[in-house]
Structures are given as C-alpha cells and as structure tokens.
Design a protein around this motif. Structure first.
Motif, PDB file in Angstrom:
ATOM      1  N   GLN A  81      78.564  36.210 -19.540  1.00  0.00           N
ATOM      2  CA  GLN A  81      79.556  36.926 -18.608  1.00  0.00           C
ATOM      3  C   GLN A  81      80.231  35.625 -17.835  1.00  0.00           C
ATOM      4  O   GLN A  81      79.694  34.591 -17.514  1.00  0.00           O
ATOM      5  CB  GLN A  81      78.441  37.534 -17.446  1.00  0.00           C
ATOM      6  CG  GLN A  81      79.572  38.138 -16.469  1.00  0.00           C
ATOM      7  CD  GLN A  81      80.506  39.034 -16.861  1.00  0.00           C
ATOM      8  OE1 GLN A  81      79.986  39.975 -17.701  1.00  0.00           O
ATOM      9  NE2 GLN A  81      81.706  39.261 -16.359  1.00  0.00           N
ATOM     10  N   MET A  82      81.468  35.762 -18.055  1.00  0.00           N
ATOM     11  CA  MET A  82      82.322  34.516 -17.411  1.00  0.00           C
ATOM     12  C   MET A  82      83.414  34.981 -16.305  1.00  0.00           C
ATOM     13  O   MET A  82      84.021  35.928 -16.629  1.00  0.00           O
ATOM     14  CB  MET A  82      83.314  34.178 -18.987  1.00  0.00           C
ATOM     15  CG  MET A  82      82.476  33.639 -20.008  1.00  0.00           C
ATOM     16  SD  MET A  82      83.491  32.961 -21.248  1.00  0.00           S
ATOM     17  CE  MET A  82      84.324  34.225 -21.839  1.00  0.00           C
ATOM     18  N   ASN A  83      82.794  34.696 -15.446  1.00  0.00           N
ATOM     19  CA  ASN A  83      83.784  35.089 -14.034  1.00  0.00           C
ATOM     20  C   ASN A  83      84.731  33.850 -13.571  1.00  0.00           C
ATOM     21  O   ASN A  83      84.379  32.749 -13.976  1.00  0.00           O
ATOM     22  CB  ASN A  83      82.818  35.467 -13.129  1.00  0.00           C
ATOM     23  CG  ASN A  83      82.086  36.819 -13.395  1.00  0.00           C
ATOM     24  OD1 ASN A  83      82.464  37.667 -14.086  1.00  0.00           O
ATOM     25  ND2 ASN A  83      80.832  36.990 -12.997  1.00  0.00           N
ATOM     26  N   SER A  84      85.613  34.269 -12.804  1.00  0.00           N
ATOM     27  CA  SER A  84      86.272  33.235 -12.011  1.00  0.00           C
ATOM     28  C   SER A  84      86.728  32.206 -13.396  1.00  0.00           C
ATOM     29  O   SER A  84      87.075  31.100 -13.072  1.00  0.00           O
ATOM     30  CB  SER A  84      85.773  32.434 -11.131  1.00  0.00           C
ATOM     31  OG  SER A  84      85.350  33.346 -10.134  1.00  0.00           O
ATOM     32  N   LEU A  85      87.358  32.698 -14.263  1.00  0.00           N
ATOM     33  CA  LEU A  85      87.983  32.014 -15.245  1.00  0.00           C
ATOM     34  C   LEU A  85      89.127  31.031 -14.933  1.00  0.00           C
ATOM     35  O   LEU A  85      90.138  31.570 -14.018  1.00  0.00           O
ATOM     36  CB  LEU A  85      88.136  32.930 -16.605  1.00  0.00           C
ATOM     37  CG  LEU A  85      87.109  33.423 -17.334  1.00  0.00           C
ATOM     38  CD1 LEU A  85      87.424  34.561 -18.224  1.00  0.00           C
ATOM     39  CD2 LEU A  85      86.331  32.308 -18.192  1.00  0.00           C
ATOM     40  N   LYS A  86      89.002  29.831 -15.516  1.00  0.00           N
ATOM     41  CA  LYS A  86      90.286  29.165 -15.270  1.00  0.00           C
ATOM     42  C   LYS A  86      90.709  28.636 -16.666  1.00  0.00           C
ATOM     43  O   LYS A  86      90.257  28.740 -17.756  1.00  0.00           O
ATOM     44  CB  LYS A  86      89.576  27.464 -14.871  1.00  0.00           C
ATOM     45  CG  LYS A  86      88.638  28.000 -13.568  1.00  0.00           C
ATOM     46  CD  LYS A  86      88.041  26.713 -13.133  1.00  0.00           C
ATOM     47  CE  LYS A  86      87.274  26.740 -12.026  1.00  0.00           C
ATOM     48  NZ  LYS A  86      86.856  25.230 -11.645  1.00  0.00           N
ATOM     49  N   PRO A  87      92.212  28.300 -16.561  1.00  0.00           N
ATOM     50  CA  PRO A  87      92.804  27.778 -17.688  1.00  0.00           C
ATOM     51  C   PRO A  87      92.054  26.822 -18.715  1.00  0.00           C
ATOM     52  O   PRO A  87      92.116  26.786 -19.944  1.00  0.00           O
ATOM     53  CB  PRO A  87      94.110  27.275 -17.081  1.00  0.00           C
ATOM     54  CG  PRO A  87      94.431  27.983 -16.047  1.00  0.00           C
ATOM     55  CD  PRO A  87      93.219  27.933 -15.633  1.00  0.00           C
ATOM     56  N   GLU A  88      91.207  26.000 -18.178  1.00  0.00           N
ATOM     57  CA  GLU A  88      90.453  24.837 -18.768  1.00  0.00           C
ATOM     58  C   GLU A  88      89.480  25.690 -19.484  1.00  0.00           C
ATOM     59  O   GLU A  88      88.524  24.734 -20.198  1.00  0.00           O
ATOM     60  CB  GLU A  88      90.042  23.776 -17.930  1.00  0.00           C
ATOM     61  CG  GLU A  88      89.205  24.234 -16.582  1.00  0.00           C
ATOM     62  CD  GLU A  88      90.389  24.168 -15.298  1.00  0.00           C
ATOM     63  OE1 GLU A  88      91.561  24.615 -15.558  1.00  0.00           O
ATOM     64  OE2 GLU A  88      89.982  23.869 -14.090  1.00  0.00           O
ATOM     65  N   ASP A  89      88.846  26.818 -19.043  1.00  0.00           N
ATOM     66  CA  ASP A  89      87.896  27.412 -20.087  1.00  0.00           C
ATOM     67  C   ASP A  89      88.521  27.983 -21.556  1.00  0.00           C
ATOM     68  O   ASP A  89      87.646  28.377 -22.355  1.00  0.00           O
ATOM     69  CB  ASP A  89      87.453  28.645 -19.472  1.00  0.00           C
ATOM     70  CG  ASP A  89      86.945  28.396 -18.118  1.00  0.00           C
ATOM     71  OD1 ASP A  89      86.858  29.167 -17.013  1.00  0.00           O
ATOM     72  OD2 ASP A  89      86.138  27.313 -18.097  1.00  0.00           O
TER      73      ASP A  89
END
Length: 121
Positions: A81-89
């Motif tokens: 589960q991936m939350n608060s995703l950032k461009p660097e992800d």
C-alpha cells in the motif's frame, strides 16, 4: 513452476495512493520472505520493503511512514500500500520471494514481472 504475478500500479498524482499486489503460486508461500523492490530509470534497483514469515517488516527510509507491506498467506499474496506518493517514487516495482531477510535482490529466488508506477507532480 513458480509464478509471482503482479497487479496494480499505474499513473497517479503526487499525494495520491496506489496498492500493488503480488499473487504467488508454485511455492510454499508462507515459508518465504517477500519483498518489494523498485528500479527507476538510470538508477540501481533498491529494496522498498520486505516482510518475513513472522510478518516482521522492514522499510527503506525513503518510504517509511508512507508505504505498508502486508501478506495474506491464505491467498498467497503480498501487498504494498503506497500513500502520499511523490514523483521520486516513480519506478518499476517488483515483488520477490526469498529465504533470507535481506535487502539484496540477489538473495531472492523468484521475481514478479514488474509493474510501472508513475507519480506526476
């Protein structure tokens, strides 16, 4: 034969969420450490998270507090589960199964096909 089949991923805006799944077959799933790795263009593959057979978890510092790894041995599936995703992800994400609690990909025996996660700013 052993198969790890990934699903989920895609394109999301920064701050959004995604869930990756990895369904395993052909191996005693509950006896394997499961990991999620990622590789961004021009960068080396890195471990994102892993979960042991006793559900002990490890997270890379870059995702701690935002990503959650879990497993359901009843359906031979591991989740990210991936939350608060950032461009660097942004990267191709891979699940992997191994016998050791390690961040080194070479110690994992079986790999999923990879799935693209793209986070737009």
């Amino acid at each position: 034969q052993v198969q790890l089949v990934q699903s989920g991923g895609g394109l999301v805006q920064a701050g959004g969420s995604l869930r990756l799944s990895c369904a395993a077959s052909g191996l005693p799933f509950s006896t394997y450490v499961m990991g999620w790795f990622r590789q961004a263009p021009g960068k080396e593959r890195e471990v994102v998270a892993r979960i042991s057979t006793s559900t002990r978890t490890y997270y890379a510092e870059s995702v701690m507090g935002r990503f959650t790894i879990s497993r359901d041995n009843a359906v031979n599936t591991v989740y990210l589960q991936m939350n608060s995703l950032k461009p660097e992800d942004t990267a191709v994400y891979y699940c992997a199964a191994g016998q050791w609690e390690s961040g080194e990909g070479r110690l994992y025996d079986h790999w999923g096909q990879g799935t693209q996660v793209t986070v737009s700013s």
